[in-house]
Design an enzyme around this catalytic site. Structure first.
Site, PDB file in Angstrom:
ATOM      1  N   ASP A   1       0.827  -1.045  -0.129  1.00 19.02           N
ATOM      2  CA  ASP A   1      -0.161   0.154  -0.085  1.00 19.02           C
ATOM      3  C   ASP A   1       0.802   1.349   0.139  1.00 19.02           C
ATOM      4  O   ASP A   1       1.922   1.376   0.928  1.00 19.02           O
ATOM      5  CB  ASP A   1      -0.896  -0.143   1.202  1.00 19.02           C
TER       6      ASP A   1
ATOM      7  N   ASP B   1     -15.190  -2.948  -1.507  1.00 21.11           N
ATOM      8  CA  ASP B   1     -14.825  -2.562  -0.195  1.00 21.11           C
ATOM      9  C   ASP B   1     -16.232  -2.296   0.471  1.00 21.11           C
ATOM     10  O   ASP B   1     -16.905  -1.457   0.426  1.00 21.11           O
ATOM     11  CB  ASP B   1     -13.938  -1.361  -0.297  1.00 21.11           C
TER      12      ASP B   1
END
Length: 239
Positions: free
Chosen positions: A8, A129
């Site tokens: 990330d 998500d």
């Protein structure tokens, strides 16, 4: 089941967030390409990247770090974050990404997702998500009333390569993945489902694999913290 080590990216660094909150980022390194090489050397089959700044900005922000990773490794790489139009999608795929992940666009511009999946067969995934089963967008900052399974079903006939299901409340919390919700999603659609969020130990990977229907799992913090040894995990899943 394929294990996807996660990198990330925030401000050019390798980080992990807690439940998607940008103000709760732990920095694990300032050389993403070196981290990618380490994962590849351990034998991973794929890498999973997220441009966290890009997810909020709606455009690529950590392009330099992503390009450095692509130059550093030969394994296929998938990327999500800030990809919301065809020009950006095409530019990233031309740079060597194996797959792009469309999340916010899946809610706000499903026609674009369908067009991209048709134009780039096998190279477009949809990111689902969710908090409590409901989809969140724009870097998880905006909550919708749309159920993740309903959104997934909208793309059944679009040629999407995979669905990446993230339980936001488990992401980075090291409390285990939401196996039940991920399995339910995988059984509800024909698109391969990749689990994300909460993978913290080898038993989590075994539980996901043993459902028999989950195609992959993403892990980040557990690999950085040493809670999961990547080589051992890959051996486990290949066995």
């Amino acid at each position: 089941m394929i294990l996807y080590p996660a990198i990330d990216l925030k401000d050019g660094q390798c980080v992990r967030l807690l439940r998607g909150r940008m103000d709760e980022a732990t920095v694990f390194g300032d050389d993403p390409a070196a981290q990618a090489r380490a994962f590849a050397a351990a034998g991973c089959e794929w890498l999973h990247l997220v441009d966290l700044n890009g997810a909020f900005a709606g455009r690529p922000v950590n392009a330099g770090a992503v390009e450095a990773i692509l130059a550093a490794v030969d394994v296929p790489v998938q990327l999500g974050g800030g990809i919301r139009d065809m020009a950006t999608a095409e530019a990233w795929l031309d740079k060597g990404l194996a797959r792009i992940i469309l999340g916010t666009a899946a809610v706000e511009d499903p026609g674009f997702v369908r067009a991209a999946a048709g134009r780039f067969p096998g190279r477009v995934a949809v990111g689902l998500d969710a908090r409590d089963g409901r989809v969140a967008t724009r870097g998880w900052a905006e909550q919708t009333d749309l159920a993740a399974v309903d959104l997934a079903r909208r793309f059944e006939d679009a040629g999407v390569a995979a669905l990446i299901y993230t339980d936001i409340d488990r992401d980075g919390a090291m409390g285990g993945p939401n196996v039940a919700a991920t399995e339910d999603l995988a059984r509800a659609v024909s698109i391969p489902v990749i689990a994300s969020g909460g993978v913290a130990r080898m038993d989590d990977l075994t539980a996901l694999r043993d459902t028999g229907v989950i195609a992959g799992a993403i892990s980040g913090r557990a690999l950085y913290d040493g809670a999961i040894d990547l080589r051992a995990a890959l051996d486990l899943l290949r066995a």
